[in-house]
Every structure is written in structure tokens, then in C-alpha cells.
Design a protein around this motif. Structure first.
Motif, PDB file in Angstrom:
ATOM      1  N   ALA A  72       0.870  12.498  -9.805  1.00  0.00           N
ATOM      2  CA  ALA A  72       1.733  12.419  -9.925  1.00  0.00           C
ATOM      3  C   ALA A  72       2.610  11.672  -9.568  1.00  0.00           C
ATOM      4  O   ALA A  72       2.328  11.240  -8.499  1.00  0.00           O
ATOM      5  N   THR A  73       2.943  10.868 -10.832  1.00  0.00           N
ATOM      6  CA  THR A  73       4.059   9.155 -10.335  1.00  0.00           C
ATOM      7  C   THR A  73       5.417   9.686 -10.532  1.00  0.00           C
ATOM      8  O   THR A  73       6.252   9.346 -10.662  1.00  0.00           O
ATOM      9  N   ILE A  74       5.850  10.607 -11.567  1.00  0.00           N
ATOM     10  CA  ILE A  74       7.274  11.288 -11.537  1.00  0.00           C
ATOM     11  C   ILE A  74       7.442  12.784 -12.186  1.00  0.00           C
ATOM     12  O   ILE A  74       6.744  13.122 -13.070  1.00  0.00           O
ATOM     13  N   PHE A  75       8.867  13.420 -11.723  1.00  0.00           N
ATOM     14  CA  PHE A  75       8.960  14.469 -11.302  1.00  0.00           C
ATOM     15  C   PHE A  75      10.031  14.543 -12.979  1.00  0.00           C
ATOM     16  O   PHE A  75      11.381  14.301 -11.075  1.00  0.00           O
ATOM     17  N   ALA A  76      10.370  15.031 -13.084  1.00  0.00           N
ATOM     18  CA  ALA A  76      11.186  15.189 -14.653  1.00  0.00           C
ATOM     19  C   ALA A  76      12.291  16.341 -14.304  1.00  0.00           C
ATOM     20  O   ALA A  76      10.982  17.828 -14.488  1.00  0.00           O
ATOM     21  N   ARG A  77      13.253  16.905 -14.608  1.00  0.00           N
ATOM     22  CA  ARG A  77      14.105  18.003 -15.163  1.00  0.00           C
ATOM     23  C   ARG A  77      13.365  19.015 -13.746  1.00  0.00           C
ATOM     24  O   ARG A  77      13.508  20.835 -13.786  1.00  0.00           O
ATOM     25  N   VAL A  78      13.526  17.980 -12.322  1.00  0.00           N
ATOM     26  CA  VAL A  78      13.617  19.573 -11.218  1.00  0.00           C
ATOM     27  C   VAL A  78      14.945  20.105 -10.554  1.00  0.00           C
ATOM     28  O   VAL A  78      15.861  18.917 -11.055  1.00  0.00           O
ATOM     29  N   MET A  79      14.304  20.826 -10.323  1.00  0.00           N
ATOM     30  CA  MET A  79      16.137  21.485  -8.660  1.00  0.00           C
ATOM     31  C   MET A  79      15.799  21.226  -7.673  1.00  0.00           C
ATOM     32  O   MET A  79      15.183  20.776  -7.307  1.00  0.00           O
ATOM     33  N   GLY A 108       0.867  -1.185   0.057  1.00  0.00           N
ATOM     34  CA  GLY A 108       0.115  -0.272   0.040  1.00  0.00           C
ATOM     35  C   GLY A 108       0.627   1.904   0.494  1.00  0.00           C
ATOM     36  O   GLY A 108      -0.079   2.456   0.218  1.00  0.00           O
ATOM     37  N   ILE A 109       2.430   1.173  -1.062  1.00  0.00           N
ATOM     38  CA  ILE A 109       3.415   2.082  -0.811  1.00  0.00           C
ATOM     39  C   ILE A 109       3.151   2.921  -1.642  1.00  0.00           C
ATOM     40  O   ILE A 109       3.723   2.701  -3.292  1.00  0.00           O
ATOM     41  N   ARG A 110       2.609   3.858  -1.936  1.00  0.00           N
ATOM     42  CA  ARG A 110       2.204   4.674  -3.012  1.00  0.00           C
ATOM     43  C   ARG A 110       4.067   5.196  -3.760  1.00  0.00           C
ATOM     44  O   ARG A 110       4.916   5.869  -3.079  1.00  0.00           O
ATOM     45  N   LEU A 111       4.775   5.293  -5.133  1.00  0.00           N
ATOM     46  CA  LEU A 111       6.025   4.889  -5.453  1.00  0.00           C
ATOM     47  C   LEU A 111       6.031   6.136  -6.559  1.00  0.00           C
ATOM     48  O   LEU A 111       5.356   6.063  -7.114  1.00  0.00           O
ATOM     49  N   ILE A 112       7.183   7.578  -6.161  1.00  0.00           N
ATOM     50  CA  ILE A 112       7.196   8.747  -7.103  1.00  0.00           C
ATOM     51  C   ILE A 112       8.570   8.734  -6.951  1.00  0.00           C
ATOM     52  O   ILE A 112       9.253   9.040  -6.054  1.00  0.00           O
ATOM     53  N   MET A 113       9.162   9.247  -8.801  1.00  0.00           N
ATOM     54  CA  MET A 113      10.499   9.416  -9.118  1.00  0.00           C
ATOM     55  C   MET A 113      10.205  10.375  -9.145  1.00  0.00           C
ATOM     56  O   MET A 113       9.531  11.169  -9.596  1.00  0.00           O
ATOM     57  N   ILE A 114      11.467  11.245  -8.205  1.00  0.00           N
ATOM     58  CA  ILE A 114      11.936  12.459  -8.528  1.00  0.00           C
ATOM     59  C   ILE A 114      13.011  12.015  -8.751  1.00  0.00           C
ATOM     60  O   ILE A 114      14.534  12.160  -8.361  1.00  0.00           O
ATOM     61  N   THR A 115      13.704  13.614 -10.419  1.00  0.00           N
ATOM     62  CA  THR A 115      14.718  12.797 -10.933  1.00  0.00           C
ATOM     63  C   THR A 115      15.070  14.194 -11.745  1.00  0.00           C
ATOM     64  O   THR A 115      14.120  15.133 -12.129  1.00  0.00           O
ATOM     65  N   GLY A 116      16.249  14.144 -11.806  1.00  0.00           N
ATOM     66  CA  GLY A 116      17.234  15.924 -12.636  1.00  0.00           C
ATOM     67  C   GLY A 116      16.709  15.119 -14.029  1.00  0.00           C
ATOM     68  O   GLY A 116      17.227  16.236 -14.779  1.00  0.00           O
ATOM     69  N   ASP A 117      16.771  14.308 -14.628  1.00  0.00           N
ATOM     70  CA  ASP A 117      16.999  13.379 -15.603  1.00  0.00           C
ATOM     71  C   ASP A 117      15.774  13.908 -16.795  1.00  0.00           C
ATOM     72  O   ASP A 117      14.383  14.947 -16.237  1.00  0.00           O
ATOM     73  N   TYR A 118      15.488  13.888 -17.513  1.00  0.00           N
ATOM     74  CA  TYR A 118      14.537  14.003 -18.303  1.00  0.00           C
ATOM     75  C   TYR A 118      13.405  13.034 -18.889  1.00  0.00           C
ATOM     76  O   TYR A 118      13.142  12.396 -18.307  1.00  0.00           O
ATOM     77  N   ILE A 138       6.825   1.143 -12.082  1.00  0.00           N
ATOM     78  CA  ILE A 138       6.485   2.182 -11.638  1.00  0.00           C
ATOM     79  C   ILE A 138       5.722   2.905 -12.610  1.00  0.00           C
ATOM     80  O   ILE A 138       5.745   3.123 -13.390  1.00  0.00           O
ATOM     81  N   ALA A 139       4.367   3.669 -12.088  1.00  0.00           N
ATOM     82  CA  ALA A 139       2.937   4.233 -13.272  1.00  0.00           C
ATOM     83  C   ALA A 139       4.241   4.974 -13.518  1.00  0.00           C
ATOM     84  O   ALA A 139       4.456   6.499 -13.241  1.00  0.00           O
ATOM     85  N   ALA A 140       3.866   5.201 -14.700  1.00  0.00           N
ATOM     86  CA  ALA A 140       4.431   6.270 -15.606  1.00  0.00           C
ATOM     87  C   ALA A 140       3.518   7.455 -16.299  1.00  0.00           C
ATOM     88  O   ALA A 140       4.106   8.290 -17.553  1.00  0.00           O
ATOM     89  N   ASP A 141       2.207   6.962 -16.422  1.00  0.00           N
ATOM     90  CA  ASP A 141       1.311   7.912 -17.475  1.00  0.00           C
ATOM     91  C   ASP A 141       1.671   9.715 -16.247  1.00  0.00           C
ATOM     92  O   ASP A 141       0.690   9.808 -17.424  1.00  0.00           O
ATOM     93  N   ARG A 142       1.675   9.878 -15.084  1.00  0.00           N
ATOM     94  CA  ARG A 142       1.328  11.217 -14.774  1.00  0.00           C
ATOM     95  C   ARG A 142       2.735  12.091 -14.427  1.00  0.00           C
ATOM     96  O   ARG A 142       3.689  11.579 -13.758  1.00  0.00           O
ATOM     97  N   ALA A 150      10.430  22.450 -15.175  1.00  0.00           N
ATOM     98  CA  ALA A 150       9.317  23.997 -14.988  1.00  0.00           C
ATOM     99  C   ALA A 150       7.956  24.357 -15.238  1.00  0.00           C
ATOM    100  O   ALA A 150       7.596  25.292 -14.835  1.00  0.00           O
ATOM    101  N   GLU A 151       7.227  22.841 -15.260  1.00  0.00           N
ATOM    102  CA  GLU A 151       5.412  22.802 -14.634  1.00  0.00           C
ATOM    103  C   GLU A 151       5.360  23.228 -12.981  1.00  0.00           C
ATOM    104  O   GLU A 151       4.635  24.204 -12.753  1.00  0.00           O
ATOM    105  N   LEU A 152       6.378  22.598 -12.829  1.00  0.00           N
ATOM    106  CA  LEU A 152       6.525  22.456 -11.220  1.00  0.00           C
ATOM    107  C   LEU A 152       6.964  24.334 -10.254  1.00  0.00           C
ATOM    108  O   LEU A 152       5.970  24.612  -9.579  1.00  0.00           O
TER     109      LEU A 152
END
Length: 824
Positions: free
Chosen positions: A533-540, A484-494, A507-511, A516-518
Motif C-alpha cells: 500500500a502507498t496511500i492510507f486514507a480516512r484513517v484515525m 531507495g526510500i519508500r514513501l507512504i501517505m497516511i491521511t484523514g482526508d478522502y 508518490i505511487a497512487a495505485d494502492r 474502514a478497510e484497515l
């Protein structure tokens, strides 16, 4: 004056100030008061135990205070390499801390950059910025066309910005220092760490509240017992002794002792599977985690480039463990090696060499080839060309690699073939690959052309490189989802790379939300976005921190994994920070609560399971403490009200404490995890340690045992036996019933039969020692006098054992009705 090129030291409390703050804690004061009571009663061992625990509390506080300082020290070490600068027209090697704004900095392959700077001249400069961006592929640098002041953010290719703490993996260049110390990108991370406070473990807060409540009840009942005894019986000295017995029966020193023992044993168990627990309470908190935020590079992936796919116009070859290469694929690898340095530092060139070694290709130098010339990467041509020649040979072998579109132009492909190369590249990039084009040529002549464009190149193919997923990750992700643990990927990659890795990991990859949006989101909108959201990409780095804070604002218990400097602020802000110990930076390790020594993502799942096991066993221990104190307190208070002889004196309660403390600390801690520990959702983070169901169940257990013990005492008094015999039979029944309570509370989900056969050496050791000591107290004259026991007959012993067994059987029959509520 900007000062030295280092992070400023943070002012911190002195050890005396820390001690003063801890002494003011109610827990510390209560422990010291309990120790004083035991000391007055002559129980030196118990008093010293409590004083030792109080000393441990102070030590833990001092260690915790120094953690942030160590984080900043690690940052200072990372940002203070030696630097080569130009001063007064001369090159000088100086300490990194002496670099100042405006210095001319000379950097080359293998150098750690000493300060934020702008590249003004260079040749094929590439840097590893993964510790700041999370992107494993090197960033290509292009000298600034004109003078610039200030810096932009890290990440992206063909920019002139070099960042403090990053590593030059290719080329050499000259740069002008723009920022030093706390004004650098990595310095801002250090400043952020300075302002973030670690999350206080909820279990510690709950336990502190329980101790306050028990302390209030203990003081109130102690005073009441003294007054009642004095008024009803008139002996005020005896009233004080009776009040002390009541107070000792309710003193909650087991709670902090149990909590400390559980966390310490949990840390020991984790160390045996390669997990270092820097903050023991985090083990339990991890068991309550509802969201696991994971970095990609170095956490889900191996943080090293490898070749995943080879493409030519004729074939597509996936690089698998069992690999057979065609002639065209072998040629592609061979030319790729020729286009790389003989002893590469660049991770992509290392990957090409690794595949060549794997398929048994000889090194170019083995065949006598010598690298004659290199045409470096430039803004006009994003490709590198190497020219090789054998001794005494007038012909040259030429190899080039670089951006696919650049290689296509070098080969002068017709529009149709260029379109084919573009389609192949896009398909590979969509699968998260970094794509390189490879071409070859031959040349005969006395002098080499001035530019690589003058060679007649032949297109060889495309090389797709990835940072591969750790093999254990998919199974670990599946177990997290089952728990029952939700996984979120947070990365600086594309985004495309992040989605490819997420799909491979399960990991779910649909959202996907980009940095830039964040950046445009308000905190309220971000709090809504993190729910789906399940993926945050290009984040600082500061955006990672915002994501963690948004999740916390939604009431989630957040676990955050990472290994880079860019992860440190979010690791510290999360409820549980988990760092990679082998590949992770010192900064990430020091900012975290848990360190995976083997860098195995699957160890997180084991830690979660252990955290749930610890919490379940802690509730069993706490429930047992409450249950066993009911008959103890009842036997201390009822004789005062009913005019019966006092059964329990401080020495009897001290004996019972000898049973309670080891049982709670070691027996329950050693119990196995419940069968559904990893198949049920995380518990409500706000749920109390003592739920209503657990309190009711404990009172039922304690109340039943109290009724049985009081019934035995009443029967003995009615039989007009001597007071020492009444005390002996009543106390023995209480001990037998206590053992019954231990067996009842071993498991919430299994039956008595299953519980009896579950291995737990500590349990049988405690029961054996308790039985032995009680036997000595009943049968050895000096001990009998100390306990004021009279001799028991065989029938009395049978009655005591039968009474304890009866309590056990009745409670086992009743327990199924409570089972569901106890496990929620």
C-alpha cells in the motif's frame, strides 16, 4: 466525580531516580573508572573530560524523561481555552478546565471548543477538525434532531458532534457537553502518548555493546600484562605500571565521545538549514530510514485552501501563476465574493477573496454595497445566500454558494443541465478538489422572501478548491525514491483527494487502503498490506499508530512526518518523528525527534543525506580507532613478551589520545558525504557498526603499522643505540603512521589524491598541532625528559616520515579491494 476538564498528570521519576538508573549503565561506570585511572596518574584534564561526559549523559537522560511531560502539557494548554456556558439561566465565561459534562456550551466563529459536545441548536456551524482528522476543509455541522448521549469519531459533514480543541470557523450554536478531560477524543490521544515509549536509537545500542566488548578485552589484557610482567621480570610495581599502560591503550572512551561529538555537530549543521534536532541520535537513524510515512495536510500540502479551477458551462479555467480571466470567470469570482462574508474566517471564503484581490476586483463594500441579510446553510439546503443592497436603492443583489447539487436545485435547472453540473462536479472531485457551486439573482421589493428558494437564481459556475502541494515536494520525493526510500501517505482526508496529491507529488497512487478497510484487518493482515500500500486514507489517529507498528514489525526503519495532534502518537512511536515547526502543533513538535523550522518537506531529504554522511563518517572514525589501537596495544604488550624496553608509558598514550580524540571527533565528522550517499539503498538496519569487512580492514591497517613500528624498534635495538633514542624514533614513526591512517580513512570511495585536496580545515589543524607538539617534545629538554626521548638525527627523522608515507601508500594500493564491502 470526573474532575477538571484537563488531561491527568502522569507520574514521573524523580531526578535522583533518573541519576541512579544512569549510574547503573555500564557506559557510565566505565567512563568513571577511566576518569579515576587518569586521576591517579595525575592527568587531571583527561579525568575532567571523562567526568564532564558522564555528567552530560545524566543531563541527556533527565531531558529525555521530561519530553513526554511536555507533550502532555502542550495537550493540556490546547484543551483548556475559555468557555461560554449557560448556568442557572445566565451566560458565564469560565476557564476551560471548569467545564463539566452536561454543561450548555455556546460556541461561535473563532472559538476553540472546550470539550466534546453534541450540537443541539445552531446556524451554519462549521469547524476545523484538521488537527484530529488531517482534512483541511471545514466540517459542516448539523444540530441533532433528538437528544443523544455519547460521541462518534471526528470527520464527515452534517453530524452534530463538536470536539475538544477544534476551531469554529463559521456560524454559532449551542451544544451539550458529553465528555471532558481524558475522556475526550483529544484526551484519548494524550492517553495513548502516555503509553508509547520512544524507539531506542540502534546506534546507541551498538555503541554500548562495543564499549562492553572493549572493556572486557581491556580488563583481561591489563590483568594478563601485570601477571606476565611480574612473572617474567619480577618487578611487580613496574608490572602494575605496565598493566596500566596496556589498559589505557585499550580504554574505549573515544567511542562515546565520538558518538556524542558527531551527534552534537550534526545537530548544529541541521540548525543551519532550518531543522531543529530535539533528539540528536535521530539524525543518524534517519539516514537508515527505509520507509517515510508522510501526512498530507500541512506536510505535503500548505494547509490552506486555494482556488485551483473555475468552471462554467462555457469554459474550464485552471488557475495558474500567469492568469487571464474571461468575463464569465471574472463574474464567477465576483459572485463568489458576494456569497462570502466581507471579512471571512472560513478558509474557502478566504481563498475566494484572495483570488478576487489577485485579479484586482474591488471589494463589494467599496462600491457602496451593504450586506442586508444572510440565509444560512441548513440541512434542507446546503448553501449560503447573501443579499446585498446599495444605499437608497430598492433593488437587491443576491449571491449564493454551496454544494453543487443544492445550487442546481436553487437555479431550477432542467434535468440535462443538472446532469452537466453533476458530471463537472465529479470530474473536479476526482482531481481532489472541494467543489462549490455559485449562483446569482436580483430582487426588487419592500420585503425579502422568507426562504432563499423564492429568488430566481441563475447558475454562474463551479469553484474548485484544493490544499495546494508545496512547490519543493516533487523534487524531494524524487530524491527519496532515488535513495531507495519508500514513501507512504497516511491521511484523514478522502481517497480521491489523497490520490490526486500523491500523483502530483510523484508518490505511487495505485494502492489505497481506507480506514474502514484497515479497521477490519488483523495485525498480521495489516503487516502484509503495508508492504504494497502507498496511500492510507480516512484513517484515525490510532490507525496511524497501527500502520507505523506494522511497518516496524516488518523490520522497516520508519520515519514519520506530521503536524497535527492526530499525528503525535505515530510520531512518537516511529523510529524518527519529524514535525512541522511553523504550522505544526506544540503536541506534534514535542512528540517528535526532528522539527522542520521552515516547514519545507525538502529539508527531510537534506537530513537523510546528512544522516548517511554521519553514519559513513562514524564508521570511518570507529575503524580508525580500532586500527590505531592495534599498534598502541602491540607496543604496550610485545616488549613485555620479548624482553624489550617499554616504549609506551601513560604519558605517551596520553599524547596519542590528544591526537585520536580530536581526529575522531572533528576531523572525520567534517568529512563530506560519499559520492553515492543518496544513490544507494538504505543500509540494513540490523547491520553492525563494525561489520566484518570494517574490522578486517582496520586490523590490516593497524597490523601493517604495527609491523613497521616494531621493525623500526627492532632495527634501532640492533644498532645498539640508547633506549631514549629507540623510544623517540619508534614513537615518532608511530605518530607518522597515525597521520597516514587518518588520510587513508578519510574516504571509502575516493583516491588518495582526491582525499588530499578535499577541504577539511580541522584535518590540517590537527596534523599541524600534532607535528608542532611532537617537535617540541623531541627538541625541548624539559619535554624530552618528560617523554624520556633521546635526540634524533636528520636521517632518523627521514626514516620516520618515510615509514609513515610507506604505510599510507601501501594501504591506498590495497583499499580498492575493500571499497565495495566497506560501503555496504
Amino acid at each position: 466525580m470526573e474532575g477538571f476538564n484537563e488531561l491527568p498528570s502522569r507520574s514521573h521519576r524523580t531526578p535522583l531516580r533518573i541519576v541512579y538508573d544512569v549510574v547503573r549503565e555500564p557506559m557510565f561506570g566505565l567512563l568513571m573508572a577511566a576518569g579515576a585511572i587518569y586521576l591517579l596518574l595525575g592527568d587531571l584534564e583527561e579525568a575532567l573530560l571523562l567526568v564532564a561526559f558522564a555528567t552530560l549523559s545524566v543531563s541527556i537522560a533527565v531531558v529525555q524523561e521530561s519530553r513526554t511531560e511536555r507533550v502532555l502539557e502542550a495537550l493540556r494548554d490546547l484543551t483548556s481555552p475559555r468557555a461560554l456556558v449557560v448556568r442557572d439561566g445566565q451566560q458565564q465565561r469560565i476557564a476551560g478546565r471548569e467545564v463539566v459534562k452536561g454543561d450548555v456550551l455556546i460556541v461561535g466563529e473563532g472559538d476553540r471548543i472546550a470539550a466534546d459536545a453534541v450540537l443541539i441548536a445552531g446556524r451554519d456551524v462549521q469547524t476545523d477538525e484538521s488537527l484530529l482528522t488531517g482534512e483541511s476543509a471545514p466540517a459542516r455541522k448539523t444540530p441533532a434532531a433528538e437528544s443523544r448521549d455519547g460521541m462518534e469519531r471526528p470527520g464527515g459533514d452534517d453530524l452534530p458532534y463538536l470536539f475538544s480543541g477544534t476551531l469554529v470557523v463559521r456560524g454559532q450554536g449551542t451544544a451539550i457537553v458529553q465528555a471532558t478531560g481524558a475522556r475526550t477524543e483529544i484526551g484519548r490521544i494524550g492517553s495513548a502518548l502516555n503509553t508509547i515509549s520512544s524507539e531506542q536509537p540502534r546506534l546507541t545500542l551498538q555503541t554500548r555493546g562495543l564499549i562492553r566488548a572493549f572493556a572486557l578485552v581491556s580488563v583481561t589484557l591489563t590483568a594478563t600484562a601485570i601477571v606476565l610482567y611480574g612473572l617474567l621480570r619480577g618487578g611487580w610495581l613496574e608490572a602494575v605500571l605496565s598493566g596500566i599502560a596496556v589498559g589505557m591503550s585499550l580504554l574505549p572512551e573515544e567511542f562515546p565521545l565520538v558518538l556524542t561529538a558527531f551527534m552534537a555537530m550534526g545537530a548544529w549543521r541541521m540548525s543551519r538549514i532550518g531543522v531543529l534536532t530535539r533528539h540528536a541520535a535521530a539524525i543518524e537513524t534517519l539516514g537508515a530510514a527505509t520507509v517515510l510515512c508522510t501526512d498530507k495536510t500541512g506536510t505535503l500540502t500548505q494547509n490552506c485552501m486555494s482556488i485551483a479551477e473555475l468552471r462554467t458551462f462555457e469554459e474550464i479555467l485552471r488557475v495558474e501563476p500567469e492568469l487571464t480571466l474571461s468575463a464569465s470567470s471574472r463574474l464567477l469570482v465576483e459572485v463568489g465574493v458576494l456569497a462570502s462574508k466581507p471579512a471571512p474566517f472560513d478558509p474557502m471564503e478566504q481563498a475566494i477573496h484572495a483570488l478576487s484581490d489577485r485579479i484586482g476586483q474591488p471589494k463589494p463594500t467599496t462600491g457602496g454595497l451593504r450586506l442586508e441579510h444572510e440565509y444560512p446553510l441548513s440541512p434542507e439546503l446546503l448553501a449560503v445566500t447573501h443579499v446585498w443592497r446599495a444605499p437608497n436603492d430598492t433593488s437587491f443583489t443576491v449571491a449564493a454558494k454551496g454544494a453543487p447539487e443544492a445550487i442546481a436545485r436553487l437555479c431550477r435547472l432542467d434535468p440535462m443541465d443538472q446532469e452537466r453540473v453533476g458530471a463537472m462536479t465529479n470530474k473536479m472531485a476526482a482531481n481532489g478538489m472541494r467543489v462549490l457551486g455559485v449562483a446569482r439573482a436580483s430582487f426588487v421589493g419592500l420585503s425579502l422572501p422568507s426562504v432563499a428558494h423564492d429568488f430566481t437564481f441563475e447558475f454562474v459556475g463551479l469553484v474548485g478548491l484544493v490544499d495546494p502541494l508545496r512547490p519543493s515536494v516533487p523534487a524531494a520525493v524524487a530524491r527519496c525514491r532515488a535513495a531507495g526510500i519508500r514513501l507512504i501517505m497516511i491521511t484523514g482526508d478522502y481517497p480521491a483527494t489523497a490520490q490526486a496529491i500523491a500523483r502530483e507529488a510523484g508518490i505511487a497512487a495505485d494502492r489505497v487502503v481506507t480506514g474502514a478497510e484497515l479497521k477490519l484487518m488483523s495485525d498480521d493482515k495489516l503487516a502484509l498490506s503495508v508492504r504494497s500500500a502507498t496511500i492510507f486514507a480516512r484513517v484515525m489517529p490510532e490507525q496511524k499508530l497501527r500502520i507505523v507498528n506494522a511497518l516496524k514489525a516488518n523490520g522497516e526503519v520508519v520515519a514519520m512526518t506530521g503536524d497535527g495532534v492526530n499525528d503525535a502518537p505515530s510520531l512518537k512511536a516511529a523510529h524518527i518523528g519529524i514535525a512541522m515547526g511553523n504550522r505544526g502543533t506544540d503536541v506534534a513538535r514535542e512528540a517528535s525527534a526532528i522539527v522542520l523550522l521552515d516547514d519545507d518537506f525538502a529539508s527531510i531529504v537534506t537530513t537523510i543525506e546528512l544522516g548517511r554522511r554521519i553514519y559513513d563518517n562514524l564508521r570511518k572514525a570507529m575503524g580508525y580507532i580500532l586500527a590505531v589501537h592495534v599498534p598502541i596495544a602491540g607496543l604496550a604488550v610485545l616488549p613485555i613478551l620479548l624482553g624489550w624496553p617499554l616504549i609506551l608509558t601513560p604519558v605517551h598514550i596520553a599524547f596519542l589520545e590528544m591526537v585520536i580524540d580530536p581526529v575522531c571527533s572533528f576531523v572525520f565528522e567534517a568529512e563530506r558525504a560519499e559520492r553515492n550517499a543518496m544513490s544507494r539503498p538504505p543500509r540494513d538496519p540490523d547491520s553492525p557498526l563494525f561489520s566484518g569487512a570494517l574490522v578486517a580492514w582496520s586490523l590490516v591497517q593497524g597490523g601493517l603499522l604495527l609491523l613497521v613500528v616494531v621493525g623500526i624498534e627492532f632495527s634501532a635495538l640492533q644498532s645498539e643505540v640508547e633506549e631514549p633514542v629507540v623510544r623517540a624514533v619508534t614513537f615518532s614513526t608511530l605518530v607518522a603512521g597515525n597521520i597516514g591512517l587518518i588520510l587513508v580513512n578519510r574516504s571509502f570511495s575516493t583516491s588518495l589524491v582526491s582525499a588530499l585536496f578535499r577541504p577539511n580545515r580541522a584535518l590540517w589543524l590537527v596534523i599541524g598541532v600534532t607535528t608542532l607538539v611532537l617537535s617540541v617534545a623531541l627538541n625541548w629538554a624539559p619535554a624530552s625528559q618528560l617523554f624520556r626521548f633521546g635526540p634524533l638525527q636528520a636521517v632518523d627523522v627521514v626514516i620516520c616520515i618515510a615509514s609513515g608515507a610507506g604505510v599510507l601508500l601501501v594501504l591506498e594500493l590495497v583499499k580498492p579491494a575493500w571499497r565495495r564491502s566497506l560501503q555496504t
